[in-house]
Design a protein around this motif. Structure first.
Motif, PDB file in Angstrom:
ATOM      1  N   GLY A  31      10.972  23.456 -16.342  1.00 18.18           N
ATOM      2  CA  GLY A  31      10.532  22.437 -15.386  1.00 18.18           C
ATOM      3  C   GLY A  31       9.124  21.955 -15.683  1.00 18.18           C
ATOM      4  O   GLY A  31       8.845  20.756 -15.669  1.00 18.18           O
ATOM      5  N   LEU A  32       8.224  22.883 -15.991  1.00 20.81           N
ATOM      6  CA  LEU A  32       6.851  22.511 -16.324  1.00 20.81           C
ATOM      7  C   LEU A  32       6.790  21.740 -17.639  1.00 20.81           C
ATOM      8  O   LEU A  32       6.100  20.723 -17.748  1.00 20.81           O
ATOM      9  N   ALA A  33       7.514  22.213 -18.642  1.00 16.50           N
ATOM     10  CA  ALA A  33       7.528  21.538 -19.944  1.00 16.50           C
ATOM     11  C   ALA A  33       8.084  20.124 -19.826  1.00 16.50           C
ATOM     12  O   ALA A  33       7.628  19.208 -20.521  1.00 16.50           O
ATOM     13  N   GLY A  34       9.046  19.941 -18.939  1.00 19.19           N
ATOM     14  CA  GLY A  34       9.640  18.626 -18.760  1.00 19.19           C
ATOM     15  C   GLY A  34       8.653  17.560 -18.327  1.00 19.19           C
ATOM     16  O   GLY A  34       8.802  16.382 -18.651  1.00 19.19           O
ATOM     17  N   PHE A  35       7.607  17.958 -17.601  1.00 16.86           N
ATOM     18  CA  PHE A  35       6.617  16.978 -17.172  1.00 16.86           C
ATOM     19  C   PHE A  35       5.846  16.381 -18.340  1.00 16.86           C
ATOM     20  O   PHE A  35       5.364  15.259 -18.259  1.00 16.86           O
ATOM     21  N   GLN A  56      17.859  15.299 -21.587  1.00 18.38           N
ATOM     22  CA  GLN A  56      17.156  14.236 -20.889  1.00 18.38           C
ATOM     23  C   GLN A  56      16.620  14.771 -19.562  1.00 18.38           C
ATOM     24  O   GLN A  56      17.328  15.462 -18.834  1.00 18.38           O
ATOM     25  N   VAL A  57      15.364  14.461 -19.262  1.00 15.66           N
ATOM     26  CA  VAL A  57      14.748  14.897 -18.012  1.00 15.66           C
ATOM     27  C   VAL A  57      13.904  13.773 -17.431  1.00 15.66           C
ATOM     28  O   VAL A  57      13.467  12.875 -18.143  1.00 15.66           O
ATOM     29  N   ASN A  58      13.730  13.818 -16.136  1.00 16.99           N
ATOM     30  CA  ASN A  58      12.762  12.972 -15.449  1.00 16.99           C
ATOM     31  C   ASN A  58      12.071  13.849 -14.418  1.00 16.99           C
ATOM     32  O   ASN A  58      12.332  15.053 -14.338  1.00 16.99           O
ATOM     33  N   VAL A  59      11.187  13.281 -13.629  1.00 15.43           N
ATOM     34  CA  VAL A  59      10.420  14.079 -12.677  1.00 15.43           C
ATOM     35  C   VAL A  59      11.337  14.802 -11.700  1.00 15.43           C
ATOM     36  O   VAL A  59      11.167  15.998 -11.437  1.00 15.43           O
ATOM     37  N   LEU A  60      12.349  14.123 -11.167  1.00 17.70           N
ATOM     38  CA  LEU A  60      13.272  14.756 -10.219  1.00 17.70           C
ATOM     39  C   LEU A  60      14.022  15.914 -10.884  1.00 17.70           C
ATOM     40  O   LEU A  60      14.188  16.987 -10.286  1.00 17.70           O
ATOM     41  N   HIS A  61      14.450  15.720 -12.107  1.00 15.15           N
ATOM     42  CA  HIS A  61      15.148  16.771 -12.859  1.00 15.15           C
ATOM     43  C   HIS A  61      14.230  17.991 -13.022  1.00 15.15           C
ATOM     44  O   HIS A  61      14.653  19.139 -12.845  1.00 15.15           O
ATOM     45  N   VAL A  64      13.963  19.938  -9.817  1.00 17.25           N
ATOM     46  CA  VAL A  64      15.163  20.761  -9.610  1.00 17.25           C
ATOM     47  C   VAL A  64      15.028  22.076 -10.380  1.00 17.25           C
ATOM     48  O   VAL A  64      15.309  23.153  -9.850  1.00 17.25           O
ATOM     49  N   HIS A  65      14.581  21.996 -11.643  1.00 14.98           N
ATOM     50  CA  HIS A  65      14.384  23.216 -12.434  1.00 14.98           C
ATOM     51  C   HIS A  65      13.344  24.130 -11.786  1.00 14.98           C
ATOM     52  O   HIS A  65      13.544  25.348 -11.694  1.00 14.98           O
ATOM     53  N   LEU A  66      12.238  23.551 -11.347  1.00 13.10           N
ATOM     54  CA  LEU A  66      11.183  24.353 -10.712  1.00 13.10           C
ATOM     55  C   LEU A  66      11.681  25.022  -9.438  1.00 13.10           C
ATOM     56  O   LEU A  66      11.407  26.202  -9.196  1.00 13.10           O
TER      57      LEU A  66
END
Length: 139
Positions: A31-35, A56-61, A64-66
Motif C-alpha cells: 500500500g505504501l509503495a503504491g503511492f 495497476q494501482v491508484n490511491v483508493l487501491h 484498501v491494501h493499507l
C-alpha cells in the motif's frame, strides 16, 4: 529453535497469527509503495500507476491494501482467534474482489484500477487467506 506440536503452535504462536502478521505487513508495504507510482493520478478511477510493472494501482487501491494490512496486523496482536477471523474475512473479501474484478476491468466502474494481474493475485490471496483462516488452529 521453533517447535511444532499437534495443536498448530509454532514457537508459541498460532499459525493464523503468523499468517495475519506476515500477510498484513506485506499489504501495508505494498500500500505504501503504491503511492510512489499512483501519486499523479486521480484518487479513484480506472487509471493508475503500475506497481512492479504489473499491478495497476491508484490511491483508493493503496488505501484498501493499507486497511487490510493494518486490520490483519492488529488482529494478530490481539490474539489468535481474531487473527483466524481476520484471515477468513479478508480472504473472502479478496475472493469477492476477484469476482468483481472479472466484471470491472475495462469498464468505467473500475474505481480501484484493477487489471488482469490484480485479479489473479486477488484469487491466490483470497484462497490462501481463506484456507488459513478455516484450516489452521482448529479447536
Amino acid at each position: 529453535m521453533a517447535s511444532h506440536t499437534g495443536s498448530g503452535v509454532v514457537a508459541g504462536h498460532k499459525l493464523n497469527s503468523l499468517v495475519a502478521v506476515a500477510f498484513g505487513a506485506v499489504f501495508v508495504l505494498v500500500g505504501l509503495a503504491g503511492f510512489f507510482v499512483s501519486g499523479g493520478h486521480h484518487p479513484a478511477g480506472t487509471e493508475g500507476g503500475e506497481l512492479a510493472g504489473l499491478f495497476q494501482v491508484n490511491v483508493l487501491h493503496n488505501v484498501v491494501h493499507l486497511a487490510a494490512g493494518a486490520a490483519m496486523v492488529a488482529a494478530a496482536i490481539v490474539g489468535s482467534r481474531q487473527a483466524k477471523r481476520a484471515n477468513t474475512v479478508i480472504g473472502l473479501l479478496y475472493l469477492l474482489l476477484f469476482v468483481a474484478g472479472l466484471f470491472l476491468v475495462g469498464t468505467p466502474a473500475n474505481v480501484v484500477a484493477l487489471n488482469d494481474a490484480d485479479n489473479v493475485l486477488h484469487l491466490v490471496l483470497g484462497l490462501a487467506l481463506t484456507a488459513a483462516g478455516l484450516g489452521f488452529d482448529r479447536d
